[in-house]
Design a protein around this motif. Structure first.
Motif, PDB file in Angstrom:
ATOM      1  N   ALA A 239      12.016  -1.167   4.536  1.00 54.54           N
ATOM      2  CA  ALA A 239      10.877  -1.987   4.970  1.00 54.54           C
ATOM      3  C   ALA A 239       9.766  -1.108   5.522  1.00 54.54           C
ATOM      4  O   ALA A 239       8.579  -1.301   5.216  1.00 54.54           O
ATOM      5  CB  ALA A 239      11.329  -2.999   6.018  1.00 54.54           C
ATOM      6  N   TYR A 240      10.114  -0.129   6.341  1.00 46.96           N
ATOM      7  CA  TYR A 240       9.108   0.790   6.875  1.00 46.96           C
ATOM      8  C   TYR A 240       8.541   1.699   5.781  1.00 46.96           C
ATOM      9  O   TYR A 240       7.339   1.988   5.770  1.00 46.96           O
ATOM     10  CB  TYR A 240       9.711   1.646   7.988  1.00 46.96           C
ATOM     11  N   VAL A 241       9.421   2.140   4.889  1.00 48.87           N
ATOM     12  CA  VAL A 241       8.940   2.952   3.756  1.00 48.87           C
ATOM     13  C   VAL A 241       7.930   2.139   2.953  1.00 48.87           C
ATOM     14  O   VAL A 241       6.912   2.661   2.482  1.00 48.87           O
ATOM     15  CB  VAL A 241      10.115   3.395   2.864  1.00 48.87           C
ATOM     16  N   GLY A 242       8.190   0.833   2.823  1.00 51.33           N
ATOM     17  CA  GLY A 242       7.273  -0.051   2.100  1.00 51.33           C
ATOM     18  C   GLY A 242       5.893  -0.092   2.724  1.00 51.33           C
ATOM     19  O   GLY A 242       4.884  -0.228   2.017  1.00 51.33           O
ATOM     20  N   VAL A 243       5.806   0.051   4.038  1.00 51.17           N
ATOM     21  CA  VAL A 243       4.502   0.077   4.708  1.00 51.17           C
ATOM     22  C   VAL A 243       3.710   1.292   4.249  1.00 51.17           C
ATOM     23  O   VAL A 243       2.526   1.198   3.906  1.00 51.17           O
ATOM     24  CB  VAL A 243       4.670   0.113   6.248  1.00 51.17           C
ATOM     25  N   THR A 244       4.372   2.463   4.242  1.00 48.02           N
ATOM     26  CA  THR A 244       3.673   3.704   3.860  1.00 48.02           C
ATOM     27  C   THR A 244       3.302   3.721   2.388  1.00 48.02           C
ATOM     28  O   THR A 244       2.295   4.324   2.003  1.00 48.02           O
ATOM     29  CB  THR A 244       4.552   4.933   4.185  1.00 48.02           C
ATOM     30  N   LYS A 246       2.906   0.790   0.307  1.00 52.52           N
ATOM     31  CA  LYS A 246       2.018  -0.307  -0.092  1.00 52.52           C
ATOM     32  C   LYS A 246       0.677  -0.277   0.642  1.00 52.52           C
ATOM     33  O   LYS A 246      -0.341  -0.716   0.109  1.00 52.52           O
ATOM     34  CB  LYS A 246       2.710  -1.648   0.152  1.00 52.52           C
ATOM     35  N   PHE A 247       0.695   0.226   1.881  1.00 45.11           N
ATOM     36  CA  PHE A 247      -0.531   0.214   2.691  1.00 45.11           C
ATOM     37  C   PHE A 247      -0.733   1.592   3.334  1.00 45.11           C
ATOM     38  O   PHE A 247      -0.726   1.721   4.568  1.00 45.11           O
ATOM     39  CB  PHE A 247      -0.423  -0.876   3.767  1.00 45.11           C
ATOM     40  N   PRO A 248      -0.883   2.627   2.507  1.00 45.90           N
ATOM     41  CA  PRO A 248      -0.911   4.016   3.008  1.00 45.90           C
ATOM     42  C   PRO A 248      -2.049   4.310   3.984  1.00 45.90           C
ATOM     43  O   PRO A 248      -1.933   5.226   4.803  1.00 45.90           O
ATOM     44  CB  PRO A 248      -1.051   4.848   1.734  1.00 45.90           C
ATOM     45  N   ASP A 249      -3.137   3.565   3.910  1.00 49.80           N
ATOM     46  CA  ASP A 249      -4.290   3.836   4.765  1.00 49.80           C
ATOM     47  C   ASP A 249      -4.293   2.988   6.041  1.00 49.80           C
ATOM     48  O   ASP A 249      -5.253   3.079   6.829  1.00 49.80           O
ATOM     49  CB  ASP A 249      -5.590   3.590   3.987  1.00 49.80           C
ATOM     50  N   SER A 250      -3.282   2.191   6.233  1.00 49.62           N
ATOM     51  CA  SER A 250      -3.259   1.291   7.389  1.00 49.62           C
ATOM     52  C   SER A 250      -2.753   2.001   8.646  1.00 49.62           C
ATOM     53  O   SER A 250      -2.073   3.030   8.582  1.00 49.62           O
ATOM     54  CB  SER A 250      -2.361   0.086   7.095  1.00 49.62           C
ATOM     55  N   TYR A 251      -3.091   1.416   9.788  1.00 50.39           N
ATOM     56  CA  TYR A 251      -2.588   1.920  11.076  1.00 50.39           C
ATOM     57  C   TYR A 251      -1.065   1.808  11.115  1.00 50.39           C
ATOM     58  O   TYR A 251      -0.373   2.697  11.633  1.00 50.39           O
ATOM     59  CB  TYR A 251      -3.221   1.117  12.212  1.00 50.39           C
ATOM     60  N   GLU A 252      -0.530   0.725  10.559  1.00 54.20           N
ATOM     61  CA  GLU A 252       0.917   0.512  10.545  1.00 54.20           C
ATOM     62  C   GLU A 252       1.644   1.598   9.763  1.00 54.20           C
ATOM     63  O   GLU A 252       2.771   1.969  10.094  1.00 54.20           O
ATOM     64  CB  GLU A 252       1.248  -0.858   9.944  1.00 54.20           C
ATOM     65  N   ALA A 253       1.011   2.138   8.728  1.00 52.71           N
ATOM     66  CA  ALA A 253       1.635   3.192   7.922  1.00 52.71           C
ATOM     67  C   ALA A 253       1.849   4.454   8.760  1.00 52.71           C
ATOM     68  O   ALA A 253       2.899   5.102   8.672  1.00 52.71           O
ATOM     69  CB  ALA A 253       0.786   3.509   6.706  1.00 52.71           C
ATOM     70  N   SER A 254       0.859   4.811   9.564  1.00 53.32           N
ATOM     71  CA  SER A 254       1.011   5.997  10.420  1.00 53.32           C
ATOM     72  C   SER A 254       2.115   5.780  11.450  1.00 53.32           C
ATOM     73  O   SER A 254       2.892   6.692  11.755  1.00 53.32           O
ATOM     74  CB  SER A 254      -0.310   6.324  11.115  1.00 53.32           C
ATOM     75  N   GLN A 255       2.197   4.558  11.983  1.00 53.67           N
ATOM     76  CA  GLN A 255       3.263   4.232  12.932  1.00 53.67           C
ATOM     77  C   GLN A 255       4.624   4.316  12.268  1.00 53.67           C
ATOM     78  O   GLN A 255       5.581   4.868  12.827  1.00 53.67           O
ATOM     79  CB  GLN A 255       3.057   2.822  13.489  1.00 53.67           C
ATOM     80  N   ALA A 256       4.729   3.736  11.073  1.00 57.55           N
ATOM     81  CA  ALA A 256       6.006   3.694  10.364  1.00 57.55           C
ATOM     82  C   ALA A 256       6.516   5.104  10.049  1.00 57.55           C
ATOM     83  O   ALA A 256       7.710   5.392  10.206  1.00 57.55           O
ATOM     84  CB  ALA A 256       5.866   2.888   9.075  1.00 57.55           C
ATOM     85  N   GLY A 257       5.619   5.989   9.628  1.00 59.96           N
ATOM     86  CA  GLY A 257       6.027   7.352   9.301  1.00 59.96           C
ATOM     87  C   GLY A 257       6.607   8.076  10.504  1.00 59.96           C
ATOM     88  O   GLY A 257       7.666   8.725  10.411  1.00 59.96           O
ATOM     89  N   THR A 258       5.930   7.964  11.645  1.00 60.22           N
ATOM     90  CA  THR A 258       6.409   8.609  12.874  1.00 60.22           C
ATOM     91  C   THR A 258       7.734   8.006  13.319  1.00 60.22           C
ATOM     92  O   THR A 258       8.669   8.723  13.705  1.00 60.22           O
ATOM     93  CB  THR A 258       5.373   8.433  14.003  1.00 60.22           C
ATOM     94  N   LEU A 259       7.816   6.692  13.247  1.00 53.83           N
ATOM     95  CA  LEU A 259       9.018   5.980  13.682  1.00 53.83           C
ATOM     96  C   LEU A 259      10.233   6.361  12.846  1.00 53.83           C
ATOM     97  O   LEU A 259      11.327   6.587  13.384  1.00 53.83           O
ATOM     98  CB  LEU A 259       8.749   4.474  13.596  1.00 53.83           C
ATOM     99  N   LEU A 260      10.058   6.467  11.540  1.00 54.22           N
ATOM    100  CA  LEU A 260      11.174   6.835  10.665  1.00 54.22           C
ATOM    101  C   LEU A 260      11.686   8.241  10.979  1.00 54.22           C
ATOM    102  O   LEU A 260      12.892   8.482  11.018  1.00 54.22           O
ATOM    103  CB  LEU A 260      10.752   6.740   9.198  1.00 54.22           C
ATOM    104  N   LYS A 261      10.767   9.157  11.209  1.00 52.56           N
ATOM    105  CA  LYS A 261      11.147  10.536  11.530  1.00 52.56           C
ATOM    106  C   LYS A 261      11.943  10.574  12.830  1.00 52.56           C
ATOM    107  O   LYS A 261      13.007  11.214  12.910  1.00 52.56           O
ATOM    108  CB  LYS A 261       9.893  11.400  11.640  1.00 52.56           C
ATOM    109  N   GLN A 262      11.452   9.889  13.851  1.00 51.46           N
ATOM    110  CA  GLN A 262      12.127   9.891  15.143  1.00 51.46           C
ATOM    111  C   GLN A 262      13.498   9.220  15.054  1.00 51.46           C
ATOM    112  O   GLN A 262      14.484   9.712  15.619  1.00 51.46           O
ATOM    113  CB  GLN A 262      11.254   9.170  16.184  1.00 51.46           C
TER     114      GLN A 262
END
Length: 464
Positions: A239-244, A246-262
C-alpha cells in the motif's frame, strides 16, 4: 474416641470434617461450579489475557491454509474471552466488573462488525451506572456507531448518485462530490473499526478517482490502517509502495518512502533480537520445564547472558513502541518481568512501563492492575512513587474519585522534596476535600456519586 465412621467405610478425624465443612460453606457462598471459585478479578484478568492473545495473533501468512488456521486461532481466543466475560457478568451482575466485561464484549462484537450486539452491551452498561466512566464510554461508543452507520448510508447513496451523473455528464462538481462522498464512507468504516471495508473503499477511490486531491491520502491511509491498526506489515507494505508509484510527486509519497525505510530497519532489528534471545535460552532448562519440573527464571538462561537478554527485551519493546504497536510492546515488557524476574531492577522497570503503556493507550483499568503488580512485586522500586501518582490519575480518569483521593494523598505522604507532581497532587487533594454547599459530603464524594457540591439538596445520601 473422636472419630466418625461413614457408611462407605471411610473414617475421618473431627478436624478433617471441620475442614470439609468449611470448604462446603465456601463453595456454597461463591457458587457450586469449580470455575466460580476463581475470584472475579482473576477471572476478568484471564478474560483480558485471552483478548490480548487474540489482538496479538498474526493472521497473515503466505500459505493460505496456515493463514486460515491463524484466523481460526484468533477467533478461538476471542471466543474464550467472550465466555469468560459472560461468566463475570453472570456472577457480578450489577457491579463494576460487569460493566468492564460488557465493555470488552462490545469490543469483540465490533471486531466482528456486529454493531447491534455491541450497542446492546453498551446499553447494559448505561443501565447499570448512567454516570460512571464506562457509561460515558458506552454512550460515546453508541453515538459513534449510529453516526457512522448513518454516514455510510447517506454518503454511499451520494457517491452512487453523483458517480452516475458524472459518467453521463462529467463536471468538476459531480466529480468532487462523488469522490468526497466515497472518502467519507471509507473514513466512517475506519471509525467503526471495520477495516476490511475501510480499505476496500479507500482503494476504490484511488481506482475510480486517481486525479482527485484525496487519492494520495486514501492510498497512504490504506498503509496506515494496515501498519498502525491491524499491525499487518506484509499487507501495508504494498500500500505504501503504491503511494510512491502512483503519486510520486505527492507529499504522501515522500512520507511513505521514509516510513518504509525506517520500518524495514526496525523489523529487521526486532527479528535479530528475538533470534539472539532464543540463542541464550538454556535448552536443558526448557526441556525440564516441559516435563513439569520447576525451573527458576535464572535457570532459563545461559549463565552470564541474562543482562544481554534484558537489554534485548527492552530494545524489542522500544522498537514496537516506535511502530506504535503497543500490544506487542506491552507483551515484551510483560514477558521480561515474568521470565527475568530475578533481575529485580529490570523487572520492576518493565512492570512500570507496562502500566505506562496501558495508561497512554486509554486502558486505565489495565494500567491500575499493572501498577498494582509493581507494588506487589517490587515495592522498593525507584518507580514506586510515580506509579502511585499515575495510578491516582487513572482512578480519576475512570471516575473512581474515592480511590483517586486516597492515592493522591498516599503520593503526598511518600514523596519528599519538590517533585514534578507534588504540587499538582496537593492542589487536587485540596479541591477534593472541599464541601462548598456544606452538606457534609466532600467534593470527591459528590463527584463519584454524580451529585452537585453547589447544591445542599443534591448529595450522595439522597437515596438512603
Amino acid at each position: 474416641m473422636n472419630r466418625f465412621t461413614y457408611a462407605f467405610g471411610l473414617r475421618i478425624d473431627r478436624a478433617h470434617l471441620l475442614i470439609l465443612a468449611f470448604v462446603f460453606l465456601a463453595v456454597t457462598i461463591v457458587g457450586c461450579t469449580p470455575g466460580s471459585i476463581i475470584p472475579l478479578g482473576a477471572k476478568l484478568q484471564n478474560a483480558d489475557s485471552a483478548f490480548d492473545a487474540a489482538e496479538t495473533t498474526e493472521v497473515r501468512d503466505e500459505d493460505p491454509e496456515k493463514m486460515e488456521k491463524n484466523r481460526m486461532k484468533q477467533q478461538e481466543h476471542y471466543d474464550k474471552a467472550m465466555a469468560l466475560y459472560l461468566e463475570v457478568i453472570e456472577r457480578d451482575t450489577k457491579g463494576k466488573y460487569a460493566q468492564r466485561a460488557h465493555y470488552q464484549i462490545a469490543r469483540i462484537y465490533k471486531r466482528r462488525y456486529d454493531w447491534d450486539k455491541a450497542t446492546e452491551h453498551y446499553q447494559e452498561i448505561v443501565a447499570l451506572d448512567p454516570t460512571g466512566y464506562y457509561a460515558n464510554e458506552a454512550k460515546a461508543g453508541t453515538a459513534n456507531i449510529r453516526k457512522n452507520r448513518e454516514v455510510i448510508k447517506t454518503k454511499r447513496a451520494e457517491y452512487q448518485n453523483y458517480k452516475a451523473i458524472y459518467e453521463n455528464e462529467p463536471t468538476d462538481e459531480t466529480f468532487n462530490i462523488a469522490a468526497e462522498a466515497l472518502y467519507e464512507v471509507a473514513r466512517a468504516y475506519e471509525s467503526l473499526e471495520n477495516y476490511t471495508e475501510s480499505i476496500r473503499n479507500y482503494e476504490r477511490l484511488v481506482e475510480e478517482f486517481p486525479e482527485h486531491s484525496k487519492a494520495p491520502q486514501a492510498q497512504f491511509q490504506v498503509g496506515n490502517v494496515y501498519f498502525y491498526t491491524l499491525y499487518d506489515y506484509q499487507g501495508g507494505w504494498p500500500a505504501y509502495v503504491g503511494v510512491t508509484e502512483k503519486f510520486p510527486d505527492s507529499y504522501e509519497a515522500s512520507q511513505a518512502g521514509t516510513l518504509l525505510k525506517q520500518t524495514a530497519e526496525i523489523l529487521t532489528e526486532i527479528n535479530f533480537l528475538k533470534d539472539e534471545i532464543d540463542k541464550f535460552r538454556n535448552k536443558k532448562a526448557v526441556e525440564y520445564r516441559k516435563t513439569g519440573r520447576k525451573i527458576t527464571p535464572a535457570d532459563m538462561w545461559v549463565m552470564g547472558y541474562s543482562d544481554q537478554v534484558v537489554q534485548n527485551f527492552q530494545q524489542i519493546a522500544g522498537n514496537w513502541q516506535k511502530l506504535r504497536n503497543y500490544p506487542r510492546a506491552i507483551n515484551a515488557y510483560k514477558t521480561l518481568a515474568r521470565d527475568l524476574s530475578h533481575k529485580k531492577f529490570a523487572a520492576a522497570d518493565a512492570l512500570f512501563r507496562t502500566g505506562e503503556l496501558f495508561q497512554q493507550n486509554g486502558d486505565y483499568k489495565r494500567a491500575i492492575e499493572a501498577y498494582d503488580a509493581l507494588f506487589e512485586n517490587a515495592p522498593e522500586s525507584v518507580w514506586r512513587n510515580e506509579a502511585v501518582y499515575q495510578q491516582a490519575v487513572c482512578y480519576r480518569s475512570i471516575r473512581e474519585f474515592g480511590a483517586a483521593y486516597q492515592a493522591f494523598k498516599a503520593y503526598m505522604s511518600i514523596t519528599k522534596g519538590d517533585t514534578p507532581y507534588l504540587r499538582e497532587a496537593e492542589q487536587i487533594v485540596r479541591q477534593y476535600e472541599l464541601d462548598q454547599d456544606q452538606d457534609g459530603y466532600k467534593f470527591y464524594e459528590e463527584q463519584e456519586a454524580g451529585t452537585s457540591d453547589q447544591d445542599a439538596n443534591s448529595h450522595p445520601g439522597m437515596g438512603s
